[in-house]
Design an enzyme around this catalytic site. Structure first.
Site: not given
Length: 229
Positions: A54-56, A58
Site C-alpha cells: 500500500l503506497d505511503s 495511500t
C-alpha cells in the site's frame, strides 16, 4: 502516531493505515523515520511482517502478519486473486457510471517495462466546481469506487491518469496544476486514494473475513468545499 487497529488475534492484524506513512523501511528514508511495521511492532511487542503493498501516500486497510508462515499464506491469497480489494478515490472529470481499464502499466518507478493490469470502477457521484485553469473550465470532480483485479505498482493511479481522470493529489502521475490550485485555495494536500475494503480467508481458522474503513474526512470536506453552491 495513532494507527487504528480494526482486527487483531494471535496470528494477524488489520489496521487502517494513515496517509503518508510507509509500510516498511526503504533505502530512501531517514534512519529514524517511522514506518508501519515498526510502529505496530513496537505497540504489540513482536515482529510484524507485511503481506501486501500500500503506497505511503495511500491511506486505508492493510493486513499485517505475526509470523512468516501466516504472511506467506496471505501473500499467496493475493497472488491467486482471492482477496477482495476495494478503494475510493476522487478524480478529475466526470467518469463513466462504470467501466474497466485494461491497459498495461509500468511495473516500477523509472522503469519502461510494462505488465498487464485490470481495474474496474463505478462512479459514486460527481460535483461541478468553479475551478478553471488552462483549457479546463468549471471542472468536475468524481468520487469513484475502484476494484483492482491485479496489484501492479501505482496501478490505480496510472490507469486513471492514462485516461485523463487524474487522481486529486497525485504528485507522481497526476495533474500538478490542479493539485497546486486545490492546495492553495482550500489547503488539501494529500493523495485522494483510500483502501476502503478488504476480504480474505484467515490462514489458521479458515474463516472468511471482511473489513471496511470509512472514508477519511478530507474526501467529503474537499467535495463540499469545491462544489458550486
Amino acid at each position: 502516531m495513532d494507527i487504528p487497529i480494526i482486527f487483531q488475534d494471535d496470528h494477524l492484524l488489520v489496521v487502517n493505515k494513515p496517509v503518508d506513512l510507509p509500510v516498511h523501511k526503504n533505502d530512501f528514508m531517514p534512519h529514524d523515520a517511522p514506518y508501519l511495521t515498526k510502529l505496530i511492532g513496537d505497540e504489540t511487542g513482536q515482529w510484524i511482517y507485511n503481506v501486501h503493498r500500500l503506497d505511503s501516500k495511500t491511506s486505508g486497510l492493510i493486513i499485517l502478519a505475526k509470523s512468516s508462515e501466516v504472511a506467506h499464506d496471505l501473500t499467496l491469497q493475493f497472488e491467486r486473486k482471492e482477496v477482495v480489494k476495494e478503494y475510493a478515490t476522487i478524480v478529475l472529470g466526470e467518469v463513466a457510471e462504470e467501466g474497466v481499464f485494461d491497459e498495461k502499466v509500468v511495473v516500477k518507478k523509472k522503469s519502461k517495462f510494462k505488465k498487464s493490469a485490470l481495474t474496474r470502477f463505478q462512479r459514486i457521484r460527481t460535483v461541478q466546481t468553479a475551478i478553471s485553469y488552462k483549457e479546463h473550465t468549471n471542472v468536475c470532480l468524481s468520487l469513484v469506487r475502484v476494484l483492482p483485479e491485479t496489484g501492479r505498482w501505482h496501478q490505480i493511479r496510472q490507469h486513471f491518469a492514462k485516461n485523463r481522470h487524474d487522481i486529486v493529489g497525485d504528485s507522481h502521475h497526476g495533474d500538478f496544476t490542479l493539485n497546486k490550485l486545490i492546495k492553495a485555495e482550500w489547503g488539501f494536500n494529500r493523495l485522494m486514494l483510500h483502501a476502503s475494503k478488504l476480504g480474505f480467508t484467515h490462514p489458521i481458522t479458515c474463516e472468511k473475513l471482511e473489513f471496511e474503513a470509512t472514508l477519511p474526512e478530507e474526501f467529503e470536506q474537499l467535495l463540499e468545499a469545491v462544489a458550486i453552491k
